[in-house]
Enzyme design. Structure first.
Site, mmCIF file in Angstrom:
data_model
loop_
_atom_site.group_PDB
_atom_site.id
_atom_site.type_symbol
_atom_site.label_atom_id
_atom_site.label_comp_id
_atom_site.label_asym_id
_atom_site.label_seq_id
_atom_site.Cartn_x
_atom_site.Cartn_y
_atom_site.Cartn_z
ATOM 1 N N ASP A 150 0.732 -1.099 -0.140
ATOM 2 C CA ASP A 150 -0.044 -0.043 0.126
ATOM 3 C C ASP A 150 0.889 1.238 -0.202
ATOM 4 O O ASP A 150 2.126 1.006 0.148
ATOM 5 C CB ASP A 150 -0.918 -0.105 1.166
ATOM 6 C CG ASP A 150 -2.376 0.724 0.983
ATOM 7 O OD1 ASP A 150 -2.352 1.682 0.149
ATOM 8 O OD2 ASP A 150 -3.219 0.570 1.718
ATOM 9 N N LEU A 151 0.458 2.602 -0.046
ATOM 10 C CA LEU A 151 1.400 3.576 -0.432
ATOM 11 C C LEU A 151 1.969 3.743 0.843
ATOM 12 O O LEU A 151 1.409 3.971 1.907
ATOM 13 C CB LEU A 151 0.190 4.816 -0.594
ATOM 14 C CG LEU A 151 0.876 5.920 -1.036
ATOM 15 C CD1 LEU A 151 1.887 5.856 -2.188
ATOM 16 C CD2 LEU A 151 -0.117 7.277 -1.403
#
Length: 785
Positions: A321-322
């Site tokens: 995820d970011l």
């Protein structure tokens, strides 16, 4: 001997293709479409520098990669050229994303036609201006529609889950994928397969609810719709399953907080949707921000390698995820980003969303001997394989003309309306619904009655007002010309500086009936501040509070309606006029007051761009409601967590232990009876038990029923829930019609993880429960395995 024959056959095949390659103007092997993909991957890996390999594992933010040069023209930005010169990038995320975080508006963003032109330009540069000409994978947010300007906004997953309609989810996935692919995207982030049992958490709206079976069936159907049978047909793309794993049960309801669960619960309740999706061919997967038992999910080798690849056979690649790799440092599980990058790569992560953790550290880590070339080649190979499978080396471009013609089509708008109306759940009706279209005077009141962004949910791009139908729009379109409709907002979702309850009361007093629309909002605005992950920050500094009380980053400590909404409900109810309350919301909120005061109560969750039309279809009887709750509605925060598979809970000193409304519950405008339960041992190889019953529509109008099958393992080697949903069918019956519904129970329906963590079907007695909700069981029986 067999192995030698296979090896010789492979050598001869490769030699033949090499000869063909020489005929094809000495074209490199990886550029030859007729060559098997694994040979192409190996050939390309052998030609890449370490910088090029690291670049393929990076997925930077994308919305600064293009520049609008005219009203209908777009080109690559200087920043894009710089990034591709440093090391050609493997994937870009959200090039077409438009929202307050990206600062892309209807004016500064791109239409579908321009979007296709933009991604074509970026792809052309990658193919023609970099040394090896490796095409880019463009990943876009697609949780309930492509998050770009001019696309169709479908209901959020919690609303879609309330349809309990597997076939509808397949169609929705197909539509979302088509719109994104036509604009040049190759990967769509979604569906979200987190099992959500914490309504204080800000992202419940993105999930299919509290149950692993409902989440599996609905989520996998959406994924299959997005991916299709092949991904190189110009209509489909690779889905990204989110978030791996146990992200929907954060401690204290805080987004990204640790999940408190053991391995048996993880495998039994939180991982089944992912396991099934992987079995059905999911292309990509995303790790979650949280940790399980102290191990960050982005660096969890047991999850990413042992379970995902070795046990399940996953063949795609895994995104972080970011900046979740950097998050490993924040959890104090790595001393710096280099160590975090090494841990993530060795655990089985392939692609760094954000790109800096891998981009700035992997080459140095290799030079220091912290990772091997085999580590890099494994990850890069996983990425390249999907590019070859999608046919990007042969067909990297899309048609702007088709994007202009087919994105946000009439068919997709109608589909959005269908999902919306099938997802509306009628919770209470004391005879006031359906309303007459010829009612003399109808008052429409409330903060969510005519605020278009409040009904669209998080991960939504800016919208043209005329393309979104609010509840007020839907009501005005439904009633006769003789009906007078009066609208008063009354109050905002959160802000109390502009409340006008007396005006709302006055409108109600003059009306024959009232539709009051309350709830919450995930609508982002350009005043809200955002952290680096894109999550919103909660601030009390603003003079006027935004409506946003949900959506990523907006966790709650309470589930009560904010602002003056409860005052508005009480005041309008005091007029004595027939009152219909509609909740538009992203989580299960406290409904006690509305349940007490209103004659009818509905929840539509976030019903999307056609939500107002879908809700009106229900209010005026054009459609008989058949939505069912995918989550339990609690009476108070003190019950949390509350979910149906806990079984009957003891009462508290000050309140009941049961939820206000149970999982699977929902009313109709007609009635259904259940009879004739039949249990038979399975006659097919995979079927262990068959369960059948007859359902009859005994009401005075046509309608749909959601028939739900629950199972209870009476005695097992490890503790089991008293009831678990195993199957369901949404069926349409004309008034007076009967139909037999048949369920086939298989190993995955009856298996458990025993005391030694083996997945087995244990012999013994099983209780069968068939009914209309988890607390409305109509037929019971038993069988023995």
């Amino acid at each position: 001997m067999v192995r030698r024959k296979k090896l010789l056959s492979g050598v001869l095949l490769l030699s033949g293709m090499l000869c063909t390659g020489r005929v094809m103007a000495q074209q490199w092997l990886y550029k030859q479409a007729a060559v098997p993909i694994e040979y192409r991957v190996k050939d390309l890996l052998g030609r890449m520098t370490i910088e090029e390999k690291v670049g393929q594992l990076c997925c930077p933010l994308g919305w600064e990669m293009y520049t609008k040069t005219g009203k209908n023209e777009v080109t690559v930005s200087e920043l894009y050229k710089k990034k591709m010169a440093e090391a050609p990038v493997g994937s870009f995320w959200a090039v077409l994303r438009a929202d307050p975080w990206t600062q892309k508006t209807l004016e500064t963003g791109l239409s579908p036609e321009l979007s296709a032109k933009a991604l074509n330009a970026l792809q052309k540069y990658a193919v023609e201006e970099t040394r090896l000409g490796i095409p880019v994978l463009f990943a876009e947010e697609c949780p309930h529609g492509h998050m770009a300007i001019g696309t169709t906004v479908f209901p959020t997953a919690l609303s879609a889950a309330s349809t309990w309609n597997e076939g509808l989810m397949l169609k929705m996935g197909e539509a979302i994928a088509l719109e994104a692919r036509l604009q040049g995207a190759n990967i769509g982030y979604g569906p979200v397969l987190d099992v959500a049992r914490e309504p204080r958490w800000s992202r419940m709206e993105e999930t299919f609810g509290e149950d692993p079976v409902l989440t599996t069936i609905m989520g996998v159907a959406m994924m299959k719709g997005m991916q299709g049978k092949v991904q190189n047909d110009g209509k489909h793309l690779y889905a990204t399953l989110k978030h791996f794993a146990a992200y929907g049960v954060p401690e204290s309801g805080h987004n990204g907080s640790r999940a408190n669960c053991g391995m048996r619960q993880l495998l039994s309740e939180y991982l089944p949707p992912f396991r099934k999706a992987v079995k059905e061919g999911a292309g990509t997967l995303m790790t979650s921000y949280n940790a399980i038992d102290g191990v960050p999910c982005t660096a969890n080798k047991e999850l990413l390698t042992d379970v995902l690849r070795n046990q399940w056979g996953f063949k795609g690649f895994v995104y972080s995820d970011l900046i979740s790799i950097e998050g490993i440092v924040g959890m104090r599980a790595a001393k710096d980003n280099k160590e975090a990058a090494v841990k993530a790569l060795k655990a089985g992560l392939d692609m760094d969303l954000g790109g800096n953790a891998f981009g700035k550290n992997l080459k140095k880590a290799y030079e220091e001997g912290l990772i091997t070339m085999a580590d890099l080649d494994r990850a890069v190979g996983n990425v390249l394989r999907l590019k070859f499978q999608m046919g990007l080396f042969e067909n990297p471009y899309v048609s702007p003309e088709l994007a202009k013609k087919l994105v946000h089509s009439k068919e997709h708008k109608e589909l959005a309306r269908q999902v919306a109306r099938e997802g509306v759940v009628l919770l209470k009706n004391e005879g006031v619904l359906p309303l007459s279209k010829h009612i003399g005077h109808l008052a429409v009141i409330g903060p969510n009655a005519d605020e278009m962004y409040n009904q669209l949910g998080d991960y939504t791009a800016p919208q043209v007002r005329e393309e979104v139908a609010t509840v007020l729009d839907g009501i005005r379109a439904a009633v006769s010309e003789s009906t007078r409709v009066t609208y008063v907002k009354g109050c905002a979702v959160r802000d109390t500086t502009a409340t006008d309850i007396p005006a709302a009361v006055a409108a109600a007093q003059k009306a024959d009936a009232v539709v009051l629309v309350v709830g919450g909002s995930s609508a982002r605005d350009f005043k809200t501040k955002y952290i680096s992950t894109g999550a919103a920050t909660v601030s009390e500094d603003a003079k006027t509070l935004p409506d946003m009380d949900c959506g990523e980053g907006f966790d709650r400590s309470s589930l009560r309606l904010l602002g003056d909404q409860e005052k508005l409900i009480s005041a309008v109810a005091s007029t004595g006029k027939p009152l219909v309350v509609v909740y538009i919301q992203g989580r299960t909120m406290n409904m006690n007051l509305a349940a007490e005061k209103a004659q009818a109560l509905l929840t539509a969750w976030y019903p999307g761009e056609q939500g107002g039309m879908g809700i009106a279809d229900i209010l005026f009887g054009d459609y008989s409601p058949a939505g069912r709750l995918p989550v339990s509605v609690p009476r108070s925060e003190g019950q949390l967590p509350v979910f149906y598979s806990q079984g009957t809970q003891r009462d508290y000193v000050e309140s009941k232990g049961t939820p206000l409304y149970a999982f699977g519950y929902g009313l109709s405008y007609t009635r259904f009876t259940y009879s004739g339960l039949e249990l038979q041992k399975g006659t097919e190889m995979e079927t262990l038990q068959t369960v059948a019953c007859t359902v009859t529509n005994t009401g005075n109008r046509d309608g749909e029923e959601v028939v739900q099958l629950y199972i209870g393992d009476k005695v097992a080697s490890v503790s089991q829930p008293p009831l678990l949903l195993k199957a369901f069918q949404r069926i349409f019956l004309k008034k007076g019609e009967s139909r037999q519904v048949i369920f086939h129970l298989k190993k995955d329906d009856l298996g458990i993880y025993d005391s030694e963590m083996n997945y087995v079907v244990e012999p013994g007695e099983f209780k069968v429960m068939v009914g209309a909700a988890s607390n409305d069981i109509r037929l019971e029986g038993e069988f023995v395995l």
